[in-house]
Design a protein around this motif. Structure first.
Motif, PDB file in Angstrom:
ATOM      1  N   THR A  74       0.901  -1.131   0.060  1.00 44.82           N
ATOM      2  CA  THR A  74      -0.131   0.041   0.150  1.00 44.82           C
ATOM      3  C   THR A  74       0.865   1.195  -0.055  1.00 44.82           C
ATOM      4  N   SER A  75       0.180   2.368  -0.396  1.00 40.84           N
ATOM      5  CA  SER A  75       1.064   3.597  -0.193  1.00 40.84           C
ATOM      6  C   SER A  75       1.082   4.133   1.122  1.00 40.84           C
ATOM      7  N   GLN A  79       0.638  -2.201   4.485  1.00 40.03           N
ATOM      8  CA  GLN A  79       0.004  -3.543   4.221  1.00 40.03           C
ATOM      9  C   GLN A  79       0.605  -3.938   2.837  1.00 40.03           C
ATOM     10  N   ILE A  80       0.442  -5.488   2.763  1.00 42.09           N
ATOM     11  CA  ILE A  80       1.150  -6.011   1.446  1.00 42.09           C
ATOM     12  C   ILE A  80      -0.010  -6.977   0.780  1.00 42.09           C
ATOM     13  N   VAL A  81      -0.329  -6.814  -0.369  1.00 41.31           N
ATOM     14  CA  VAL A  81      -1.383  -7.832  -0.987  1.00 41.31           C
ATOM     15  C   VAL A  81      -0.271  -8.793  -1.691  1.00 41.31           C
ATOM     16  N   ASN A  93      -1.043  -7.229   7.277  1.00 42.71           N
ATOM     17  CA  ASN A  93      -0.355  -6.201   8.015  1.00 42.71           C
ATOM     18  C   ASN A  93       1.181  -6.741   8.076  1.00 42.71           C
ATOM     19  N   ALA A  94       1.874  -5.899   7.391  1.00 45.49           N
ATOM     20  CA  ALA A  94       3.524  -6.392   7.245  1.00 45.49           C
ATOM     21  C   ALA A  94       4.192  -6.231   8.660  1.00 45.49           C
ATOM     22  N   LEU A  95       3.712  -5.336   9.497  1.00 40.65           N
ATOM     23  CA  LEU A  95       4.220  -5.021  10.660  1.00 40.65           C
ATOM     24  C   LEU A  95       4.164  -6.353  11.852  1.00 40.65           C
ATOM     25  N   GLN A  98      -0.038 -10.067  10.427  1.00 40.62           N
ATOM     26  CA  GLN A  98      -1.423 -10.589  10.604  1.00 40.62           C
ATOM     27  C   GLN A  98      -1.980 -10.621   8.943  1.00 40.62           C
ATOM     28  N   LYS A  99      -2.878 -11.615   8.873  1.00 40.85           N
ATOM     29  CA  LYS A  99      -3.674 -11.791   7.742  1.00 40.85           C
ATOM     30  C   LYS A  99      -4.758 -10.943   7.835  1.00 40.85           C
ATOM     31  N   ILE A 100      -4.996  -9.844   6.930  1.00 37.80           N
ATOM     32  CA  ILE A 100      -6.075  -9.069   7.323  1.00 37.80           C
ATOM     33  C   ILE A 100      -7.192  -9.645   6.215  1.00 37.80           C
ATOM     34  N   HIS A 101      -6.982 -10.061   5.131  1.00 29.56           N
ATOM     35  CA  HIS A 101      -8.004 -10.755   4.081  1.00 29.56           C
ATOM     36  C   HIS A 101      -7.258 -11.949   3.459  1.00 29.56           C
TER      37      HIS A 101
END
Lengths: 375, 152
Positions: A74-75, A79-81, A93-95, A98-101
């Motif tokens: 993300t900008s 977050q990373i997809v 959530n890269a920090l 956690q898997k958000i989706h």
């Protein structure tokens, strides 16, 4: 004219084209009075050097059950997809790891994914020839899946690459195996422009990679199996602004340099190259022997200043190049905790403080600098 | 008689079947026309390419050499602070180093972190001050902002 006469005319015209190409090549060579490494050495630039603990793997994102093919940050919000052969997109959530989706895809054969500029949506494309959009705020369906919000249909070949236009969540560009790139209006699902194809000058083979200029989002570059990179202006779809020759194999990866006036490429021929968009000059070739083989370059990214070029290779190497001196300063692939096998994708966080790599070992890894740095 | 009638109809049937299975070739003119169009399109594409190449050749007249682009690139790279660019160690850098570590969210004080020993020497946050303490990654992430406030 008879068919025979037309064939003769075709042959003569081909000779003219080849002759012009040769003249162009010679003229360009005469303008290459130096490359970047030659210039940097003449200026006494100090080489970048990394100590053994300077670059560390500080997160491993585990969850995919298949090879990871693509990732995007993300900008904001770190977050990373990621997209995987297991048929899922995962938003992390890269920090915190956690898997958000975890989004189950209608077609498992995904090749590319991208975050929208707002982080509200993700896009992906692959062998189904469609670019699918998922709004992450949508309520999940009865199976707990995020539904498809929009399908961008129209390509006649696989979707190899996709990227949202920076600051325009409504527009997205795809590259395809049908030799074209397309600018889409995500709101309507319709094509705004088609770059290349049967009736226009464009790539002569599959498009494998695209990169939109962060400094001027009307410009984007594409890399192709025809061994060229092309620069496009989204306002002029009829022909490329410029074609960049030099590579001797598929251009698997392409990324704009942070200043927006250059872009880098990574190729099946095992080299990375840096081109200037205003002059067309090939400013540098980045190549180092990897042993007996010449592994293809799968993915590239520049550090925020452009001083470093991260390049993933099919044999599991991930070289960190000093772009000014054209030297490899580190091989992330050989570090403790690195991937097993091929690194297929990589990308830098928006603030330039972390590098994420994705591999065929199903993992994503976050790398950050832990030594002394310039302030 | 039956055999003759049978033979006639079977022959006709065979002939019709053969026609369906292997239709006659189209007229020679038709094939030639189709081939012409394809060749003409190929030539048009090449002629367009010639135009593009001639334009590009013309644009190279008076174009500045690569060294100017290299100079611009070198100046740009030198002007941007880069989180990944290391510098040499010196005594005066320790303050900057402390500042660096506490402001970067990625590097934590977990026991698996290779920087733990350096952190124990330089960082004043409670989770890192003791070299015997083992703080988990998540705990350290929670205290990272406090570390930034208190240490730096």
């Amino acid at each position: 004219m008879s068919v025979t006469e037309l064939k003769e005319c075709h042959s003569a015209t081909t000779d003219t084209v080849n002759n012009l190409r040769d003249r162009l090549k010679q003229k360009r060579l005469s303008l290459l009075d130096t490359d970047i490494s030659g210039y940097a050495r003449s200026q006494g630039r100090t080489p970048v050097s990394f100590g053994p603990t300077d670059l560390v793997c500080c997160r491993t994102l585990q969850g995919h059950t298949g090879k990871v093919y693509s990732l995007d940050w993300t900008s904001e919000r770190n977050q990373i997809v990621s997209a995987s052969q297991d048929g899922r997109l995962i938003v992390w959530n890269a920090l915190t790891r956690q898997k958000i989706h975890a989004i189950k895809l209608p077609c498992a054969w995904v090749m590319s994914c991208a975050f929208s500029p707002t982080g509200q949506s993700v896009a992906c494309g692959g062998l189904d020839s469609v670019c699918s959009i998922f709004n992450l705020s949508s309520p999940t369906d009865k199976d707990g899946n995020v539904p498809v919000t929009r399908m961008l249909s129209g390509h006649k070949g696989y979707v190899s690459s996709c990227q949202y236009v920076p600051d325009e969540a409504a527009h997205l560009i795809t590259g395809s195996g049908d030799q074209t790139c397309v600018l889409w209006d995500v709101t309507t699902g319709l094509k705004t422009s088609v770059f290349g194809g049967e009736f226009q000058s464009g790539h002569a083979a599959d498009v494998l990679s695209i990169s939109i200029n962060g400094s001027n989002s009307r410009m984007f570059a594409s890399g192709s199996c025809d061994a060229t990179a092309r620069l496009w202006d989204t306002r002029v779809a009829s022909r490329a602004v410029r074609t960049f020759h030099g590579h001797e194999g598929d251009v698997n990866a392409i990324k704009f340099f942070p200043d927006g006036n250059r872009f880098g490429t990574g190729s099946e021929d095992g080299t990375c190259r840096l081109f200037d968009i205003r002059t067309g000059h090939q400013l540098q070739v980045y190549y180092q022997q990897h042993g007996d083989d010449i592994p293809p370059v799968t993915s590239i990214a520049f550090s925020i200043s452009g001083r470093l070029l991260f390049a993933g290779y099919a044999n599991g190497d991930c070289y960190v190049w000093d772009t000014l001196l054209a030297k490899v300063v580190l091989n992330i692939g050989s570090l403790q905790d690195s991937h097993e096998g091929r690194i297929s994708c990589l990308g830098l966080s928006a603030d330039g403080s972390a590098l994420c790599t994705g591999g065929w070992d199903t993992n994503l890894k976050i790398w950050a600098f832990g030594g002394h740095r310039r302030t | 008689m039956d055999g003759g009638g049978y033979n006639f109809y079977s022959g006709l049937k065979t002939s019709m079947e053969q026609q369906r299975m292997s239709p006659k070739s189209p007229l020679p003119g038709f094939v030639d026309f189709h081939g012409k169009r394809k060749q003409m399109v190929k030539i048009q594409v090449l002629e367009r390419e010639i135009g593009v190449l001639q334009e590009e050749l013309k644009s190279l007249e008076g174009l500045h050499p690569a060294s100017r682009c290299c100079k611009e690139l070198d100046a740009f790279v030198g002007s941007i602070s880069d989180p990944f660019t290391p510098i040499k160690e010196s005594d005066t850098e320790s303050h900057h180093f402390r500042k660096q570590i506490c402001s970067v969210p990625w590097i934590c004080c977990s026991s698996s972190c290779l920087l733990q020993k350096k952190m124990a020497k330089l960082c004043c946050c409670s989770c890192c001050s003791s070299s015997n303490s083992k703080c988990t990654g998540s705990n350290c992430l929670k205290t990272a902002s406090k570390c930034a406030q208190n240490c730096c």
